[in-house]
Design an enzyme around this catalytic site. Structure first.
Site, PDB file in Angstrom:
ATOM      1  CG  ASN A   9      97.644   0.763 -48.757  1.00  6.48           C
ATOM      2  OD1 ASN A   9      97.366  -0.433 -48.597  1.00  6.48           O
ATOM      3  ND2 ASN A   9      97.463   1.383 -49.910  1.00  6.48           N
ATOM      4  CE  LYS A  11     100.677   0.875 -51.708  1.00  2.56           C
ATOM      5  NZ  LYS A  11     101.363   1.614 -52.760  1.00  2.56           N
ATOM      6  CG  HIS A  95      95.509   2.995 -53.545  1.00  3.08           C
ATOM      7  ND1 HIS A  95      96.406   2.704 -54.547  1.00  3.08           N
ATOM      8  CD2 HIS A  95      96.240   3.445 -52.500  1.00  3.08           C
ATOM      9  CE1 HIS A  95      97.630   2.964 -54.112  1.00  3.08           C
ATOM     10  NE2 HIS A  95      97.564   3.416 -52.875  1.00  3.08           N
ATOM     11  CD  GLU A  97      99.317   0.561 -55.519  1.00  3.99           C
ATOM     12  OE1 GLU A  97      98.819  -0.157 -54.638  1.00  3.99           O
ATOM     13  OE2 GLU A  97     100.379   1.205 -55.347  1.00  3.99           O
ATOM     14  CD  GLU A 164      98.037   7.248 -51.601  1.00  2.00           C
ATOM     15  OE1 GLU A 164      98.844   6.996 -50.688  1.00  2.00           O
ATOM     16  OE2 GLU A 164      97.466   6.359 -52.244  1.00  2.00           O
ATOM     17  N   GLY A 170     105.563   4.486 -54.478  1.00  2.00           N
ATOM     18  CA  GLY A 170     106.494   3.376 -54.642  1.00  2.00           C
ATOM     19  C   GLY A 170     107.712   3.714 -55.491  1.00  2.00           C
ATOM     20  CB  SER A 209     108.023   8.046 -51.863  1.00  2.00           C
ATOM     21  OG  SER A 209     107.939   7.164 -52.974  1.00  2.00           O
TER      22      SER A 209
HETATM   23  P1  13P Z   1     104.459   4.180 -50.945  1.00  2.00           P
HETATM   24  O1  13P Z   1     104.543   4.808 -49.585  1.00  2.00           O
HETATM   25  O2  13P Z   1     105.060   2.816 -51.002  1.00  2.00           O
HETATM   26  O3  13P Z   1     104.942   5.110 -52.009  1.00  2.00           O
HETATM   27  O4  13P Z   1     102.888   3.961 -51.239  1.00  2.00           O
HETATM   28  C1  13P Z   1     102.015   4.997 -51.053  1.00  2.00           C
HETATM   29  C2  13P Z   1     100.633   4.489 -51.162  1.00  2.00           C
HETATM   30  O5  13P Z   1     100.185   4.101 -52.216  1.00  2.00           O
HETATM   31  C3  13P Z   1      99.819   4.447 -49.945  1.00  2.00           C
HETATM   32  O6  13P Z   1      98.489   4.163 -50.235  1.00  2.00           O
END
Ligand code: 13P
Length: 249
Positions: A9, A11, A95, A97, A164, A170, A209
């Site tokens: 992903n 982003k 997601h 976010e 997640e 992150g 992560s």
């Molecule tokens: P990170 O791997 O940067 O923690 O992000 C995970 C994520 O949100 C994947 O959709």
């Protein structure tokens, strides 16, 4: 046996030229990987280019989001048909976010899944609890609500569930293998109640992560069928190593 599913992903990262460069170097690195389903979710602007580059390869293209209407006056939105048209095979929906910064509710998530499924897109359905919720002992309540509302009336075919935990996204703070396994097992039981035998093929992947350093241990967990990778998917070397995980105790 469920085939592992590992998705990048990206982003809000990578321009067209960065997408092109990544993919052209990544394809040869993973061309012999047949035991894992691999997908890359670039931003909307890179979807068509990525799909063109990945045609006839073992890597699929996924979108990071979608809108639930087919077409019309919805400025800024992208429909499921448009995603299919670019060559997308999967779409990430729900997601954290999106839930957090764009006020996506379980109801919106459910509408998006319904609309995307109508076009045959595979779904990567994301769920997960915040740190506050975990510390308050509410992890399973949150997951239960997200699963029941998000999947209401939805056929499970071609669906991947991504667990997640928000506190691990992150932050560099991965869930331990035990924490991940505990939740994945809960989700698997929940899916079994919802879908019976059909649930056995559903893959439950972990995100938060994930790195080359922790993927091997995570993949050893019995109910963990892959990963959704953010930061570590932006570099060819680290994402390649994640895709080529080795199961260890
Ligand atoms: P990170 O791997 O940067 O923690 O992000 C995970 C994520 O949100 C994947 O959709």
């Amino acid at each position: 046996m469920r085939k592992p599913f590992i998705a990048a992903n990206w982003k809000m990262n990578k321009t067209l030229s960065e997408t092109q460069e990544f993919i052209s170097k990544f394809i040869p690195e993973v061309k012999d990987v047949s035991a894992v389903d691999i997908a890359i979710a670039p931003p909307f602007t890179s979807l068509a280019l990525a799909a063109e580059q990945l045609k006839n390869t073992n890597v699929m293209v996924a979108s990071q989001d979608v809108f639930y209407e087919e077409k019309g006056a919805y400025t800024g939105e992208v429909s499921p048909v448009m995603l299919v048209d670019t060559g997308c095979k999967y779409v990430i929906i729900g997601h954290s976010e999106r839930r957090q910064y764009f006020n996506e509710t379980d109801d919106i998530v459910n509408k998006k899944i319904r609309a995307a499924k109508k076009t045959g897109l595979g779904i990567i359905f994301c769920i997960g609890e915040s740190l506050e919720e975990r510390e308050a002992g509410k992890t399973f309540d949150i997951l239960q609500r997200e699963i029941e509302k998000g999947l209401e009336g939805i056929d499970p075919e071609n669906m991947v569930i991504a667990y997640e935990p928000i506190w691990a996204i992150g932050t560099g703070k991965t869930a331990s293998a035990e924490q991940a396994q505990e939740v994945h097992e809960y989700i698997r039981n929940k899916l079994n109640i919802l879908y019976g035998k059909k649930s056995e093929n559903l893959r439950i992947i972990y995100g938060g992560s994930v790195t080359p350093e922790n993927i091997d241990l995570l993949m050893y967990c019995k109910d963990l069928d892959g990963a959704l990778v953010g930061g570590a998917s932006l570099k060819i070397e680290s994402f390649t190593r994640i895709v080529k995980f080795r199961k260890v105790k």
